[in-house]
Design a protein around this motif. Sequence first.
Motif, short mmCIF file in Angstrom:
data_model
loop_
_atom_site.label_atom_id
_atom_site.label_comp_id
_atom_site.label_asym_id
_atom_site.label_seq_id
_atom_site.Cartn_x
_atom_site.Cartn_y
_atom_site.Cartn_z
N ARG A 1 -101.81 20.20 -23.85
CA ARG A 1 -102.08 21.60 -24.17
C ARG A 1 -103.52 21.97 -23.80
O ARG A 1 -103.78 23.03 -23.24
CB ARG A 1 -101.85 21.84 -25.67
N LEU A 2 -104.46 21.06 -24.09
CA LEU A 2 -105.85 21.31 -23.73
C LEU A 2 -106.01 21.38 -22.21
O LEU A 2 -106.76 22.22 -21.69
CB LEU A 2 -106.75 20.21 -24.30
N ASN A 3 -105.32 20.49 -21.50
CA ASN A 3 -105.38 20.52 -20.05
C ASN A 3 -104.84 21.84 -19.49
O ASN A 3 -105.35 22.37 -18.50
CB ASN A 3 -104.60 19.35 -19.45
N GLY A 4 -103.81 22.36 -20.14
CA GLY A 4 -103.22 23.62 -19.69
C GLY A 4 -104.13 24.81 -19.94
O GLY A 4 -104.10 25.80 -19.19
N LEU A 5 -104.93 24.74 -20.99
CA LEU A 5 -105.81 25.85 -21.33
C LEU A 5 -107.17 25.78 -20.64
O LEU A 5 -107.93 26.74 -20.67
CB LEU A 5 -106.03 25.89 -22.85
N ASP A 6 -107.45 24.66 -20.02
CA ASP A 6 -108.72 24.49 -19.31
C ASP A 6 -108.94 25.62 -18.30
O ASP A 6 -109.97 26.31 -18.35
CB ASP A 6 -108.73 23.10 -18.65
N ASN B 1 -109.43 29.09 -20.09
CA ASN B 1 -110.76 29.27 -20.66
C ASN B 1 -111.79 29.62 -19.59
O ASN B 1 -112.69 30.43 -19.81
CB ASN B 1 -111.20 28.01 -21.41
N TYR C 1 -113.19 22.71 -21.72
CA TYR C 1 -112.66 22.00 -22.88
C TYR C 1 -113.52 22.27 -24.12
O TYR C 1 -114.74 22.48 -24.01
CB TYR C 1 -112.60 20.49 -22.61
#
Length: 260
Positions: free
Chosen positions: A1-6, A9, A172
Amino acid sequence: RLNGLDPVNKALRLNRVPLIAARILRRLDEVGLLGKPMRVAGTHVLYAMERACGVQVASDVLATGDVDLLWDSRAGLKLTAGSGVRTSGLLGVLQKLDRSFKPAGKDSFRAVNRDGYMVDLIAPHTSKDPMRSKPQRLGSSDDELTAVEIGGLAWLVNSPSFEQVVIGEDGYPLRMVTPDLRAWTVHKLWLSGRNDRDPTKRGRDRAQGLLAADLLRTRRPDLRFDDDALRALPQAVRALIDGAAQRLSVGGDDELRPNW
């Protein structure tokens, strides 16, 4: 999920914290230094301020080539087992990220990497007589950084901590722990009035202090300057905020209305 939001952002330009600073703070968090024993001070506090207030601060106010780490040597260190921090110290933590970090000199409070980025270890006076204060060193290695003792930092050390999740330049998140935003603001205003302060830095201190005071007053009225939590600050110092308020422009409700 963090990789997808990188990339999201980055597209929304939320990735504000410089990459090297973000990596340093993440590593400090991993080894248990970020928080009670060590907090972010200096200009980088504005990254937490802008997230807490829902704004973006102009880049010229944020421009800096260093990060100040405020160390409270009284706090017990709860370090991750096997981290080696007790031996290698702060310099060892930095060199795990970038081997080019070196002390600026013998018993220096500053580490500098090949790009000229500086990490300063600062601390309040441990003795009423600064000349008799014992050097404050985190690790036991011969080239470990020695904290520079600066007047007035006891106010920040004794103030509550403030935590805010911010976004690094890499897209991140990271946790940033700073002194109480109100204490930091008052400290900046106090620094701007000291005659022994470098004139260039005094002007910057004043600009940052006034900006922070205006943001807290207009965007975070819940963070009151007469709060008992700030009782560690001398009353005369807290009174600086009253003088600052008189010089701040008071915006109306129109500035918060949408454009439609």
